[in-house]
Design a protein around this motif. Structure first.
Motif, mmCIF file in Angstrom:
data_model
loop_
_atom_site.group_PDB
_atom_site.id
_atom_site.type_symbol
_atom_site.label_atom_id
_atom_site.label_comp_id
_atom_site.label_asym_id
_atom_site.label_seq_id
_atom_site.Cartn_x
_atom_site.Cartn_y
_atom_site.Cartn_z
ATOM 1 N N ARG A 100 -5.751 68.634 -16.063
ATOM 2 C CA ARG A 100 -4.351 68.942 -16.283
ATOM 3 C C ARG A 100 -3.505 68.115 -15.303
ATOM 4 O O ARG A 100 -3.602 68.260 -14.082
ATOM 5 C CB ARG A 100 -4.113 70.439 -16.045
ATOM 6 C CG ARG A 100 -2.660 70.859 -16.074
ATOM 7 C CD ARG A 100 -2.011 70.585 -17.410
ATOM 8 N NE ARG A 100 -0.681 71.191 -17.477
ATOM 9 C CZ ARG A 100 0.216 70.890 -18.389
ATOM 10 N NH1 ARG A 100 -0.073 69.966 -19.317
ATOM 11 N NH2 ARG A 100 1.380 71.488 -18.414
ATOM 12 N N GLU A 101 -2.672 67.222 -15.901
ATOM 13 C CA GLU A 101 -1.888 66.310 -15.069
ATOM 14 C C GLU A 101 -0.380 66.522 -15.220
ATOM 15 O O GLU A 101 0.421 65.944 -14.484
ATOM 16 C CB GLU A 101 -2.220 64.853 -15.437
ATOM 17 C CG GLU A 101 -3.691 64.530 -15.249
ATOM 18 C CD GLU A 101 -4.114 63.278 -16.012
ATOM 19 O OE1 GLU A 101 -4.693 62.380 -15.398
ATOM 20 O OE2 GLU A 101 -3.848 63.229 -17.239
ATOM 21 N N ASP A 156 -4.724 70.588 -21.858
ATOM 22 C CA ASP A 156 -5.579 70.605 -20.666
ATOM 23 C C ASP A 156 -5.175 71.699 -19.686
ATOM 24 O O ASP A 156 -5.789 71.839 -18.623
ATOM 25 C CB ASP A 156 -5.527 69.233 -19.968
ATOM 26 C CG ASP A 156 -6.204 68.146 -20.792
ATOM 27 O OD1 ASP A 156 -7.099 68.529 -21.584
ATOM 28 O OD2 ASP A 156 -5.859 66.983 -20.643
ATOM 29 N N GLU A 157 -4.178 72.521 -20.063
ATOM 30 C CA GLU A 157 -3.792 73.608 -19.166
ATOM 31 C C GLU A 157 -4.908 74.656 -19.154
ATOM 32 O O GLU A 157 -5.472 75.017 -20.190
ATOM 33 C CB GLU A 157 -2.500 74.251 -19.646
ATOM 34 C CG GLU A 157 -2.027 75.372 -18.745
ATOM 35 C CD GLU A 157 -0.768 76.030 -19.278
ATOM 36 O OE1 GLU A 157 -0.160 76.818 -18.538
ATOM 37 O OE2 GLU A 157 -0.393 75.770 -20.443
ATOM 38 N N CYS A 158 -5.242 75.133 -18.022
ATOM 39 C CA CYS A 158 -6.299 76.155 -17.900
ATOM 40 C C CYS A 158 -5.771 77.456 -18.503
ATOM 41 O O CYS A 158 -4.751 77.996 -18.062
ATOM 42 C CB CYS A 158 -6.673 76.356 -16.433
ATOM 43 S SG CYS A 158 -7.980 77.590 -16.212
ATOM 44 N N CYS A 212 -5.041 79.991 -13.717
ATOM 45 C CA CYS A 212 -5.065 79.763 -15.168
ATOM 46 C C CYS A 212 -4.001 80.639 -15.801
ATOM 47 O O CYS A 212 -3.659 81.712 -15.283
ATOM 48 C CB CYS A 212 -6.421 80.105 -15.774
ATOM 49 S SG CYS A 212 -7.702 78.859 -15.512
ATOM 50 N N ASP A 268 -0.011 66.805 -21.449
ATOM 51 C CA ASP A 268 -1.363 67.284 -21.784
ATOM 52 C C ASP A 268 -1.423 68.820 -21.729
ATOM 53 O O ASP A 268 -2.163 69.417 -20.953
ATOM 54 C CB ASP A 268 -2.409 66.673 -20.865
ATOM 55 C CG ASP A 268 -2.144 66.968 -19.395
ATOM 56 O OD1 ASP A 268 -1.062 67.543 -19.112
ATOM 57 O OD2 ASP A 268 -3.019 66.685 -18.556
ATOM 58 N N PRO A 269 -0.626 69.495 -22.571
ATOM 59 C CA PRO A 269 -0.659 70.971 -22.540
ATOM 60 C C PRO A 269 -2.034 71.523 -22.919
ATOM 61 O O PRO A 269 -2.399 72.608 -22.504
ATOM 62 C CB PRO A 269 0.415 71.366 -23.554
ATOM 63 C CG PRO A 269 0.528 70.192 -24.475
ATOM 64 C CD PRO A 269 0.271 68.977 -23.624
ATOM 65 N N GLY A 291 -9.499 74.267 -21.311
ATOM 66 C CA GLY A 291 -8.533 73.379 -20.648
ATOM 67 C C GLY A 291 -9.177 72.834 -19.377
ATOM 68 O O GLY A 291 -10.373 72.518 -19.339
ATOM 69 N N ASP A 292 -8.366 72.686 -18.351
ATOM 70 C CA ASP A 292 -8.844 72.148 -17.072
ATOM 71 C C ASP A 292 -9.544 73.267 -16.309
ATOM 72 O O ASP A 292 -8.912 74.205 -15.804
ATOM 73 C CB ASP A 292 -7.681 71.609 -16.265
ATOM 74 C CG ASP A 292 -8.136 70.921 -14.989
ATOM 75 O OD1 ASP A 292 -9.371 70.884 -14.759
ATOM 76 O OD2 ASP A 292 -7.270 70.455 -14.233
#
Length: 672
Positions: free
Chosen positions: A94-95, A127-129, A229, A124-125, A155-156
């Motif tokens: 997640r960046e 990749d959101e935890c 998260c 990159d939603p 996600g991440d």
């Protein structure tokens, strides 16, 4: 300014203009690419070329997209639009929003227009935890100990995270599971931890296994207060606790098979309710059902059953009564007949081990012919010609049947005491002159055909011979003797004693005198003798001396007693009459006073209690009158003494009790 310069001249150039179509573009990392659209306006005749260069802002050109080196975009003659596609690199980190800018650095056969640059924003939603339950609901058994609700993280997941897993009571259409009673609660302090790169973890809820039967129950488990998260859409999962079938009461018959007799009239069938929880009401229906083979018939063998049994709280058994129909009035052997009882429509429980039971109705023992003696014992006298032992048959009389009867010797022996004759149930006794007392033998039934022998399968036959019992007796019941006259020296009375019955043995008897109003030594000489009868001897005589006195007396008497070992004592009366003048007559006993109305019925009156009825004439009946009740004994004495009763005359006197008597002249006085 040089001499070759001309001012204010118009120069018309025919060049196309190249620019970006969009100033900014928003994409996600998962789009995998971005298309940059360039437009060319103006003169589109020649071929144009545009060079592009990229500059990373927050995006790393090396990591986030395919590097752009010496990128050129070509427009052919007549083309107004060209597209350049840049590949975007997707990762699981997640960046946040990253961006880079692309500029038109130079053109050929064209001029650069506006906008000459375009910014690309990469988000990159995905990749959101995110944390959420794997399932919105799960089902567990009550004996499962714990419910596992899996929490997924996507996600991440490169960093640690944690979340609270909280239980909440309540259901919608289902019964509400209760905290502490059905499960152990969880609160905000109970957190689920995820380490780096851990994708899923369980939320454990302990399930309480009790013995109470409950329908399907439910409670909720909710995620809250996450860290590291975001909580996704499946924030709540419902836990269903399925009914524990071990706690469900079960209805069952007590036995799988009942063997009953047709003559029982009814049989009680027990239905049990088993299980750890009997705290609720329950019910089940009991129905009768014909069997496929050897079926008992409704209305002929039993009454149909359809009954609802209601079990109260805590009640573990109820009974249903099946009424059996007996053919007692018309017994017929039908053999084994079968029916079934089944349990149906249970409410508040399930069917258990024996949901049906079989009833086998037997009438073989009851209706089968049974032979028995009518009487358990028979008596017969030895001088009877024969005796019959009656056997009766009970049960089904529609078929032929037979039974054997045989004798078992006892104290009576065959053929000395009895002989079987033509019928096996008739026996003839053998009469002999010997006294044997009671003798017995046994009759028994055996070898039945078409039936069975009952409980009274023997009878005892007792042979008695009272006529052979040795006994002694006086020849007469009374004797009359006249007191000796003065000139006579002595007078004797002879009494005959007879023996009857068995004469084959020696018999001893004793005879002795006993005073009446005559006294031994004054009126007679007493005796005490032991008599011995030899085998075959049947008579002996004893003599008693009668004594003379000078007193004027009424008739006197004494008695002789006779006894032997085989009989009770008996006695005879001897009357002593004073010596009479030649014209005097002495009767053997006192006369009887009766009513003339009863003169011909004296023998039936019962003279001990008879009172002549008033208003009728009275008559006197002497012992020498044939109408006298004792004339059979006194008549011989009257004949011996020459008494003519027709010459008897009576003198009547009357008076009050204790008073003087006076003569009356009426020959037939009237009773008063």
């Amino acid at each position: 300014m040089g001499s070759n310069t001309q001012l204010n001249q118009t120069c018309n150039l025919r060049w196309p203009v190249v620019s970006f179509k969009y100033i900014a573009i928003n994409i996600t990392e998962s789009d995998s690419h971005v298309d940059l659209v360039l437009e060319r306006r103006g003169y589109l005749g020649p071929t144009s070329t545009a060079a592009l260069e990229a500059e990373g802002l927050r995006a790393d050109l090396e990591e986030d997209l395919t590097p752009m080196k010496r990128v050129q975009v070509f427009f052919g003659p007549g083309e107004s639009e060209a597209i350049y596609r840049i590949k975007i690199n997707d990762n699981l980190i997640r960046e946040g929003i990253e961006d880079f800018i692309v500029r038109i650095s130079w053109v050929s056969q064209a001029v650069i227009g506006h906008p000459n640059s375009s910014i690309v924003y990469i988000d990159d939603p995905e990749d959101e935890c995110v944390l959420e339950f794997s399932d919105t609901s799960i089902e567990v058994e009550e004996d499962q100990e714990e419910a596992l609700l899996w929490i997924q993280r996507y996600g991440d997941i490169s960093k640690p995270a944690d979340v609270s897993c909280i239980t909440q009571s309540g259901g919608s259409t289902e019964a509400m599971a209760l905290s502490d009673l059905d499960y152990e609660p969880r609160n905000t302090s109970d957190r689920i931890l995820f380490i780096e790169n851990q994708r899923e973890a369980p939320c454990r809820v302990a399930i309480v296994d009790d013995e109470k039967y409950e329908e399907k129950e439910a409670f909720h488990v909710t995620l809250s207060n996450s860290s590291g998260c975001r909580i996704g859409t499946r924030t709540t999962s419902k836990v269903f606790i399925k009914p524990d079938l071990r706690d469900v009461p079960r209805f069952s018959f007590e036995k799988e098979l009942y063997e009953v007799e047709e003559g029982m009239s009814s049989v009680e069938i027990m239905v049990k309710r088993e299980g750890p929880d009997l705290s609720q009401k329950a019910q089940v229906v009991v129905m009768s059902q014909p069997a496929v083979e050897s079926a008992a018939k409704v209305g002929e063998d039993y009454i149909e059953v359809e009954e609802k049994l209601v079990f109260r709280e805590g009640e573990d058994r109820r009974s249903v009564t099946l009424t059996l129909l007996d053919d007692a009035g018309r017994p017929s052997v039908e053999g084994r007949e079968v029916l079934h009882l089944v349990l149906r429509s249970p409410l508040g429980g399930l069917l258990g081990r024996f949901p049906s039971t079989t009833l086998a109705i037997e009438d073989t023992r009851q209706d089968a012919p049974v032979f028995s003696f009518v009487s358990p014992a028979l008596r017969v006298e030895e001088d009877s010609s024969e005796v019959s032992a009656v056997v009766f048959r009970q049960g089904d009389l529609n078929t032929e049947a037979s039974v054997m009867c045989f004798s078992i010797p006892g104290s009576a022996q065959h053929p000395l005491d009895y002989l079987p004759v033509h019928s096996i149930l008739h026996f003839r006794s053998v009469d002999d002159p010997i006294y044997e007392g009671k003798e017995e033998f046994l009759l028994a039934l055996k070898s039945p055909k078409g039936g069975s022998v009952g409980t009274r399968n023997t009878t005892i036959l007792t042979i008695e011979d009272p006529e052979d019992r040795p006994r002694v007796s006086f020849g007469e019941s009374q004797f009359l003797v006249v007191e000796p006259l003065e000139e006579e020296k002595e007078r004797w009375v002879e009494v005959d004693i007879f023996r009857s019955g068995d004469l084959t043995q020696v018999l001893r008897a004793k005879v002795h005198s006993k005073d009446g109003n005559a006294r031994a030594g004054f009126d007679y000489t007493s005796i005490f003798q032991e008599l011995e009868f030899s085998p075959g001897q049947s008579r002996k005589t004893v003599k008693i001396q009668i004594l003379r006195d000078s007193l004027k007396e009424e008739r006197e008497d004494f008695r002789l007693h006779l006894a032997s070992a085989s009989q009770e004592s008996e006695e005879v009366t001897i009357y002593i009459q004073d010596a009479l003048d030649p014209d005097e007559v002495a009767f053997p006993s006192a006369p009887l006073l009766v009513s003339l109305k009863d003169y011909d019925l004296v023998g039936h009156l019962g003279m001990d209690t008879h009172v002549p009825p008033p208003g009728y004439p009275l008559v006197c009946i002497t012992p020498c009158d044939p109408r006298h009740p004792n004339h059979r004994q006194t008549g011989t004495l009257c004949s011996r003494e020459g008494i003519n009763d027709s010459l008897t005359e009576f003198r009547w006197k009357v008076g009050h009790n204790g008073g003087s008597l006076r003569d009356i002249l009426d020959p037939l006085p009237i009773a008063r």
